[in-house]
Design an enzyme around this catalytic site. Structure first.
Site, PDB file in Angstrom:
ATOM      1  N   GLU A 213       4.104  17.747 -53.990  1.00 56.06           N
ATOM      2  CA  GLU A 213       5.429  17.312 -53.531  1.00 56.06           C
ATOM      3  C   GLU A 213       5.869  15.984 -54.153  1.00 56.06           C
ATOM      4  O   GLU A 213       6.251  15.048 -53.459  1.00 56.06           O
ATOM      5  CB  GLU A 213       5.451  17.246 -52.002  1.00 56.06           C
ATOM      6  CG  GLU A 213       5.203  18.593 -51.357  1.00 56.06           C
ATOM      7  CD  GLU A 213       5.243  18.565 -49.838  1.00 56.06           C
ATOM      8  OE1 GLU A 213       5.507  17.487 -49.260  1.00 56.06           O
ATOM      9  OE2 GLU A 213       5.022  19.630 -49.227  1.00 56.06           O
TER      10      GLU A 213
ATOM     11  N   GLU B 113       2.193  28.764 -50.310  1.00 59.05           N
ATOM     12  CA  GLU B 113       2.310  28.546 -48.866  1.00 59.05           C
ATOM     13  C   GLU B 113       3.357  29.471 -48.240  1.00 59.05           C
ATOM     14  O   GLU B 113       4.115  29.068 -47.362  1.00 59.05           O
ATOM     15  CB  GLU B 113       2.698  27.077 -48.584  1.00 59.05           C
ATOM     16  CG  GLU B 113       1.768  26.061 -49.190  1.00 59.05           C
ATOM     17  CD  GLU B 113       2.143  24.618 -48.875  1.00 59.05           C
ATOM     18  OE1 GLU B 113       2.947  24.403 -47.932  1.00 59.05           O
ATOM     19  OE2 GLU B 113       1.641  23.710 -49.551  1.00 59.05           O
TER      20      GLU B 113
END
Length: 338
Positions: free
Chosen positions: A137, A248
């Site tokens: 991220e 995910e």
């Protein structure tokens, strides 16, 4: 009828799931969801217990109890392992960025601490880990460049943008036989963020940085993004010569972040099932092209999904392939049709 999800996709990609601590600290008698992992997934990742804040909570003090248990579980059931994650602006211990007086450490000191951490983890686990989220991220939600100190990245604020390249070079030595992943969310949803990641990894490749895989988190909903956008995202990075993995995935039954809690009806589950089917058909196509290598669900059953109470407190979700009792949902059957 398909008896094993991972076996069904064996010719396309590995199918995995994120596990919470119950899976590797309980036995099958007390936690029957373990059987679902045994039967349906050939790749596993920790939901939380391999993040830096838990593994390295204090200076010089490592806590490998949970991560050791996770690796032991993987070896017992012959599951491949992903490590999530080495470097992240979130869930890093506060101490690693600070001197004893509370001031921020120097660039040199933080680099030394990060390098030591990566090699410590690598020495312990590299033989068992097939895939590592090296940096997680790092793309900004504001300007779609690198996330900086204004978005809580002290790695960037203290070291500068080169922290990413350095982490990958160290990870290549620490995990010589693992794929090295840069992982982020909304790449398949926000074109500008996708472009920001493309610019980053293209530059890394040009500089000889050993990144080989882009991870798409893919927390999506029953109506967005279009499958065409998912396909475009996978191909964009695949055509750059990188592998792509879905890290995910879950498919929320809600269509926006403010929608009120609703009952999980047959109609909603059928809508979700159609959505899963369309996306997994896309995944198969991209795997046949050589781009997509792994698909992981962020959880096993709905009752343990992180989407419960997030982003709306008190709102439960049902984003996975197995319900709270461990029963196969309609989506399971649509993605395993013969």
């Amino acid at each position: 009828m398909c008896n094993s999800l991972s076996n069904y996709y064996d010719n396309y990609f590995r199918v995995g799931a994120a596990l919470n601590w119950l899976f590797y600290t309980k036995d099958e008698a007390s936690f029957p969801d373990i059987q679902l992992v045994k039967d349906h997934f050939n790749l596993i990742v920790c939901e939380n217990d391999t993040k830096m804040v838990g593994v390295y909570p204090k200076p010089g003090k490592y806590n490998f109890a949970r991560s050791d248990a996770f690796i032991k579980f993987a070896r017992k059931y012959n599951k491949a392992v992903r490590w999530h994650t080495l470097v992240w602006h979130n869930q890093s211990p506060e101490w690693i960025f600070k001197n004893r007086d509370g001031s921020l450490v120097s660039k040199e000191k933080l680099e030394k601490r990060l390098k030591k951490y990566i090699f410590k983890v690598g020495r312990r686990y590299h033989k068992y880990v097939s895939s590592v989220d090296v940096v997680n991220e790092c793309i900004s939600d504001k300007n779609f460049d690198l996330r900086d100190g204004s978005e809580h990245s002290l790695w960037y604020q203290i070291i500068g943008p080169e922290y990413i390249d350095k982490a990958f070079h160290w990870a290549k030595k620490a995990f010589p036989n693992s794929s090295l992943v840069i992982n982020d969310y909304n790449l398949e949803i926000i074109p500008e963020k996708r472009e920001g990641m493309y610019k980053l990894v293209k530059g890394m490749l040009d500089r000889g940085v050993p990144v080989d895989t882009v991870g798409l988190q893919m927390h999506i909903s029953v109506d967005y993004p279009p499958v065409s956008q998912i396909e475009e995202t996978i191909e964009k990075f695949g055509q750059l010569g990188l592998n792509v993995i879905v890290t995910e995935m879950d498919v929320s039954i809600y269509k926006d972040d403010k929608e009120a809690k609703k009952e999980v009806t047959v109609e909603i589950l059928e809508e979700q099932a159609k959505r899963y089917q369309e996306i997994f058909n896309c995944f198969k196509k991209e795997a046949e092209k050589g781009y997509l290598k792994d698909v992981l669900l962020w959880g096993v059953t709905d009752n343990f999904s992180w989407k419960n109470n997030f982003p709306v407190q008190g709102r439960t979700d049902a984003p996975l392939l197995f319900d709270g009792q461990g029963h196969k949902k309609p989506a399971f059957y649509t993605i395993t049709k013969e």
